[in-house]
Design a protein around this motif. Structure first.
Motif, mmCIF file in Angstrom:
data_model
loop_
_atom_site.group_PDB
_atom_site.id
_atom_site.type_symbol
_atom_site.label_atom_id
_atom_site.label_comp_id
_atom_site.label_asym_id
_atom_site.label_seq_id
_atom_site.Cartn_x
_atom_site.Cartn_y
_atom_site.Cartn_z
ATOM 1 N N ARG A 73 0.851 -1.199 0.000
ATOM 2 C CA ARG A 73 0.000 0.000 0.000
ATOM 3 C C ARG A 73 0.880 1.240 0.000
ATOM 4 O O ARG A 73 1.907 1.286 0.686
ATOM 5 C CB ARG A 73 -0.929 0.022 1.220
ATOM 6 C CG ARG A 73 -1.983 1.123 1.127
ATOM 7 C CD ARG A 73 -3.086 0.941 2.156
ATOM 8 N NE ARG A 73 -4.209 1.802 1.845
ATOM 9 C CZ ARG A 73 -5.189 1.484 1.026
ATOM 10 N NH1 ARG A 73 -5.195 0.306 0.450
ATOM 11 N NH2 ARG A 73 -6.172 2.325 0.770
ATOM 12 N N SER A 81 -4.077 7.503 -0.618
ATOM 13 C CA SER A 81 -3.696 6.202 -0.072
ATOM 14 C C SER A 81 -4.349 5.127 -0.924
ATOM 15 O O SER A 81 -5.558 5.167 -1.167
ATOM 16 C CB SER A 81 -4.146 6.083 1.386
ATOM 17 O OG SER A 81 -3.822 4.812 1.909
ATOM 18 N N GLY A 83 -3.914 0.784 -2.535
ATOM 19 C CA GLY A 83 -3.197 -0.471 -2.690
ATOM 20 C C GLY A 83 -2.388 -0.470 -3.972
ATOM 21 O O GLY A 83 -2.797 0.120 -4.977
#
Length: 460
Positions: A73, A81, A83
């Motif tokens: 991540r 933010s 993955g």
């Protein structure tokens, strides 16, 4: 000047020129023999647990998920933010680990323009400080390696390929983001919610299977919900929108639909806006997870089969439990008075402690097969205003403790293809679910229930 003197000067000039050429060629040869030393960064990419990139254009912290082998991540300094695709992270780490630095006898960088730091599982750290100068396709760097105690093991000054260095910036790492949205296994999904226009449905996984828990409470069609889960988990981001777009343009101020997918611990949501291209092949969407919001586009085709109508997810079978759970079957007349009470006795049924005749045994087994095993040809949710055919009987199914498993009204409907059996479940507030059955079993069961419900009330 005599001819003899002139010849002497010509000979002397030739000798001096030849000597100069010889000296120059010898010097060039000596330069070519100087050894250019290259060294690697010397770290194992498989052991890296975090990678940070810091510079004037922003920073990003890349973390390996401690609970998984290969999940990553990224957290950017601007609040993004997301993955990361594990194959892209692995490729980036591999290119960095195999990079070769051309050594310099002295420091070639005055001050770093940005830094890249890799931390390994064993506690060792390697920091790559990068200068701003560009010379012949290379950039000045300093490599500093520390062991698990923090002590400096090695410092290397030299030059590194510009293309490699430029592939590790905050903006470039944005390209490592995973296209998948709902990053979880299908088996871990335990809650779903879809809403569109005036319709909404909420689904919940229970120990006994999927159920609809809003706006009605009824067991759900497992195959249909599993198909929905697969469809949602396959939705991908077609494009990440990192620039500012107002909600009027994206259509998110008046969204077309909302989707929530969650496990037992948390959930992620996808809000669908208006078209993102002239052909409406993609739609704007806002993905929210863990307090972070990201604007993306998604494929229109990926959403076309989704529906928020609760009817679509109601089970095709009237009962949401197995045959072995049923210990007692009761048939009620139109006046809701019990006309028949059959108790399971192995492979047969007892009525008033007497074994039922063959016809009754077969009729009860056929009734249970329709209610619990056979899929209805159609399922419909109706409200109190919907007029149903006249009820001919009621059926109650109870477990071994006498607790009710299911209660149904039964009606018959004449249609072009013959007599249809309607099984009606009460959902409360005037809402009902109607399962329709047709065929020989349905007609035979309707006939038997009509007769059974007309019997005299048994004496206690």
């Amino acid at each position: 000047m005599s001819i003899r003197t002139l010849l002497i000067w010509i000979i002397i000039a030739g000798m001096l020129g030849g000597a100069a050429v010889f000296v120059r060629q010898k010097h060039i040869a000596a330069l070519g023999e100087q050894e250019v030393v290259w060294v690697g960064l010397e770290f194992d990419p498989a052991g890296v647990i975090s990678l940070s990139v810091e510079g004037e254009g922003g920073s990003v912290e890349i973390q390996r998920d401690a609970d998984s082998i290969d999940q990553w991540r990224g957290a950017w300094s601007n609040g993004v933010s997301w993955g990361l695709a594990s194959n892209r992270v692995r490729a980036g780490l591999r290119s960095l680990a195999t990079a070769r630095v051309r050594l310099s006898d002295e420091a070639v960088m005055n001050s770093p323009d940005r830094t890249t730091t890799a931390r390994s599982r064993d506690g060792s750290i390697i920091t790559l400080s990068i200068g701003s100068d560009r010379l012949g396709g290379r950039v000045p760097v300093r490599v500093e390696q520390r062991d698990e105690s923090g002590a400096i093991e090695r410092v290397v000054d030299g030059w590194l390929d510009t293309a490699l260095v430029d592939s590790f910036t905050s903006d470039v790492v944005l390209g490592w983001r995973d296209d998948r949205l709902f990053d979880m296994a299908a088996s871990s999904v335990s809650q779903l919610r879809l809403s569109a226009d005036k319709h909404a449905v909420s689904l919940l996984r229970t120990p006994n299977g999927w159920v609809i828990d809003d706006p009605i409470e009824v067991h759900a069609n497992r195959e249909k919900v599993d198909e929905l889960v697969r469809s949602l988990l396959s939705v991908q981001a077609q494009r990440f929108i990192d620039e500012e777009i107002d909600e009027a343009t994206s259509g998110l101020s008046k969204p077309l639909a909302r989707i929530m997918v969650g496990d037992e611990a948390s959930g992620s949501s996808l809000t669908i806006g208006t078209r993102a291209d002239i052909n409406a092949d993609t739609l704007y969407a806002r993905f929210e997870q863990g307090g972070h919001s990201t604007l993306i586009t998604v494929s229109t085709d990926a959403l076309t089969k989704l529906t928020a109508y609760p009817d679509a997810y109601v089970s095709k079978t009237a009962g949401g439990f197995g045959l072995t759970s049923v210990r007692s079957v009761r048939v009620l007349g139109r006046d809701d008075v019990m006309k028949l009470d059959a108790v399971r006795n192995g492979a047969t049924w007892l009525i008033a402690d007497q074994e039922a005749d063959t016809l009754t045994n077969e009729s009860i087994d056929r009734l249970l097969s329709i209610l619990l095993l056979q899929p209805a040809f159609g399922v419909r949710l109706v409200d109190a205003s919907f007029e149903l055919p006249k009820i001919i009987a009621g059926v109650e199914l109870l477990d071994a403790n006498g607790a009710p498993l299911g209660e149904y009204d039964i009606a018959l409907e004449q249609a072009a293809d013959g007599l249809r059996l309607l099984v009606i479940g009460d959902l409360g507030d005037g809402r009902r679910v109607v399962w329709g059955y047709r065929g020989d079993d349905a007609q035979a069961t309707g006939t038997w229930l009509t007769i059974a419900a007309s019997r005299p009330t048994p004496k206690n």
